[in-house]
Structure formats: structure tokens, C-alpha cells
Design a protein around this motif. Structure first.
Motif, short mmCIF file in Angstrom:
data_model
loop_
_atom_site.label_atom_id
_atom_site.label_comp_id
_atom_site.label_asym_id
_atom_site.label_seq_id
_atom_site.Cartn_x
_atom_site.Cartn_y
_atom_site.Cartn_z
N GLY A 11 -7.88 -72.37 -17.30
CA GLY A 11 -8.37 -73.44 -16.61
C GLY A 11 -8.46 -73.13 -15.35
N LEU A 12 -7.64 -74.17 -14.59
CA LEU A 12 -8.25 -74.37 -13.25
C LEU A 12 -7.81 -73.25 -12.25
CD1 LEU A 12 -10.62 -75.30 -10.83
CD2 LEU A 12 -8.72 -76.97 -10.57
N VAL A 13 -6.39 -73.74 -12.26
CA VAL A 13 -5.27 -72.55 -11.89
C VAL A 13 -5.56 -71.32 -12.62
CG1 VAL A 13 -3.33 -72.11 -11.38
CG2 VAL A 13 -4.41 -74.59 -11.10
N GLY A 14 -5.00 -70.88 -13.91
CA GLY A 14 -5.21 -70.40 -14.96
C GLY A 14 -6.29 -69.42 -14.53
N SER A 15 -7.42 -69.52 -14.80
CA SER A 15 -8.52 -68.69 -14.85
C SER A 15 -8.64 -67.70 -13.51
CB SER A 15 -10.02 -69.31 -14.61
OG SER A 15 -9.65 -70.35 -13.79
N CYS A 70 0.25 -72.47 -17.04
CA CYS A 70 -0.07 -73.20 -16.50
C CYS A 70 -1.16 -74.17 -17.29
CB CYS A 70 -1.36 -71.90 -15.45
SG CYS A 70 -0.70 -71.19 -14.58
N LEU A 71 -0.01 -74.21 -18.28
CA LEU A 71 -1.26 -75.22 -20.37
C LEU A 71 -1.61 -76.16 -19.24
CD1 LEU A 71 -2.88 -74.50 -22.12
CD2 LEU A 71 -0.27 -74.72 -23.64
N SER A 72 -2.60 -77.29 -19.59
CA SER A 72 -2.13 -78.34 -19.43
C SER A 72 -3.79 -78.92 -19.96
CB SER A 72 -2.62 -78.69 -17.98
OG SER A 72 -2.88 -80.11 -17.80
N THR A 73 -3.78 -80.35 -20.16
CA THR A 73 -4.86 -80.93 -20.90
C THR A 73 -4.66 -82.40 -20.78
OG1 THR A 73 -6.54 -81.40 -22.83
CG2 THR A 73 -3.21 -81.73 -22.93
#
Length: 227
Positions: A11-15, A70-73
Motif C-alpha cells: 500500500g501507499l504507506v506500507g511500500s 498498514c493494511l487498508s482498502t
């Protein structure tokens, strides 16, 4: 050196966070747990692909010093609020439970500004509920980050977020609205790494101004540090 575990690494933050951790001399291994392959050029990044419906079958992956959640959808991506809740609450809570059972010391969560288990918003309610439930898992240290709208380059288009990212920076210059200004995912990731490599115990919550001070607040903060 420390071992960091990251869910939501694509994701955006995770990567951005994985990139930060991969460059850190204090981190020896970064375990990224993803639903699809997510290779990384850094040799210290160990990507493990799992079915998140079967997370309980992989407790060995949640062994380390810190877990970044940081998981999100979105409801649109997931197809329904129920399906979104499965990702944003259930998967993250199960990952936290596995990490706590394995003695992980530090849990770091990307939540949301306005998270509240009693909220009428289904999204803010699930974020608030997750915050409450992970507090009960016995982690020696919990760091919760509550940014507002996250902006940056994504691997998929979110039309609503794109429009908000265009409008909010100007709108949030008005008095009283700065707390809702957008923040880049890279800024949240950098702050998460900074907190992870600092000392501390107990539960700490970082609101938007604590993650990324507004231009008006920054000089005042600098003056306070100089005193």
C-alpha cells in the motif's frame, strides 16, 4: 539488529515504509506478509505470500521485534462494508494476536483521524474498534498513527481521494481546518520508522500534527526545543 514485520506492504504507506526499513542500519530483516508477490531489491526484505484467510496457519511469520500494520482498502475495492471490515479490522487484528502471542514487543498501526468505535461512520468505527482491541493484547509498546487523507502514488486509482487531494490543500489553509490537511504516505512512513527506532513503552497515539506539524506549528515547535 532488529526484525520488522510489515502487513500492508504493497500500500501507499506500507511500500514507503519497507523502503525506509530496508535502508536502516538498525534493521536486519524486514518480513513482508502479502497476498500477492511483492519483491524488493534489498536483500534484507523477505517477502512471504499467504492467504490472509489462513493467517492462523502461519504463526511463525509473526516472530520479530516490531509489527507494522498498514493494511487498508476501500469499500469500493472490497465490494461492501462487510468485506472492507474483513480487511481493515479482522485481518489486522488476527495479525496482531499472532504477533502478541509470539512476544513481539512493539506494535505500530496506521489508523485514521477521527477513529472512534462509537462513530456512525462504518469506516471510522472499524478503525476505532481495532485500536481498542489491540490495546488489550498485552504488547509492551503500541504506537497508533492517525493521519488524515493520505496522498501519493498508488498502484490503483481512487477517484474520490484524487479529487480531495486537489481541493483540500487549499481549503485547509482556512482557520480551524488545518487538522484535516492531507499528508503524504512517505511522511507517515518516515515518522513510523523514527518512532520504531526510538525507546518507549505503553500506548502512544500520534495525531496529524504530531506526525507532520503544520507550517505554522513548525517554528513554534523549533522554539520549544531550543529552550
Amino acid at each position: 539488529m532488529k526484525t520488522a514485520i510489515v502487513i500492508g506492504a504493497t500500500g501507499l504507506v506500507g511500500s514507503a515504509l519497507v523502503d525506509c526499513l530496508a535502508r536502516s542500519e538498525s534493521i536486519g530483516t524486514v518480513i513482508t506478509i502479502t497476498r500477492r508477490p511483492a519483491p524488493h531489491p534489498a536483500g534484507k526484505v523477505d517477502n512471504r505470500v499467504v492467504d490472509f484467510e489462513q493467517l492462523a496457519a502461519h504463526p511463525e511469520l509473526f516472530q520479530g521485534d516490531m509489527l507494522f500494520s498498514c493494511l487498508s482498502t476501500t469499500r469500493r475495492q472490497a465490494g461492501s462494508l462487510k468485506a472492507q471490515r474483513r480487511v481493515d479490522l479482522d485481518y489486522q487484528l488476527q495479525a496482531a494476536e499472532l504477533a502478541a502471542a509470539n512476544g513481539v514487543h512493539h506494535y505500530l498501526l496506521v489508523s485514521s483521524s477521527g477513529a472512534n468505535a462509537e462513530s456512525r461512520s462504518g469506516y471510522l468505527q472499524m478503525k476505532g474498534e481495532l485500536e481498542l482491541r489491540v490495546r488489550q493484547l498485552g504488547f509492551p509498546r503500541i504506537s497508533i498513527f492517525q493521519p488524515s487523507l493520505l496522498i501519493g502514488e498508488r498502484d490503483h486509482l481512487r477517484v474520490g481521494e484524487r479529487l480531495a487531494a486537489m481541493i483540500l490543500p487549499t481549503l485547509c489553509r482556512l482557520p480551524g481546518l488545518q487538522r484535516y490537511r492531507p499528508i503524504r504516505g512517505t511522511q507517515v512512513a518516515a515518522r513510523m520508522q523514527e518512532v520504531a527506532l526510538s525507546s518507549g513503552n505503553g500506548v502512544e497515539t500520534f495525531t496529524l500534527d504530531e506526525v507532520f506539524p503544520s507550517p505554522a506549528a513548525a517554528p513554534a515547535a523549533a522554539r520549544d526545543r531550543a529552550r
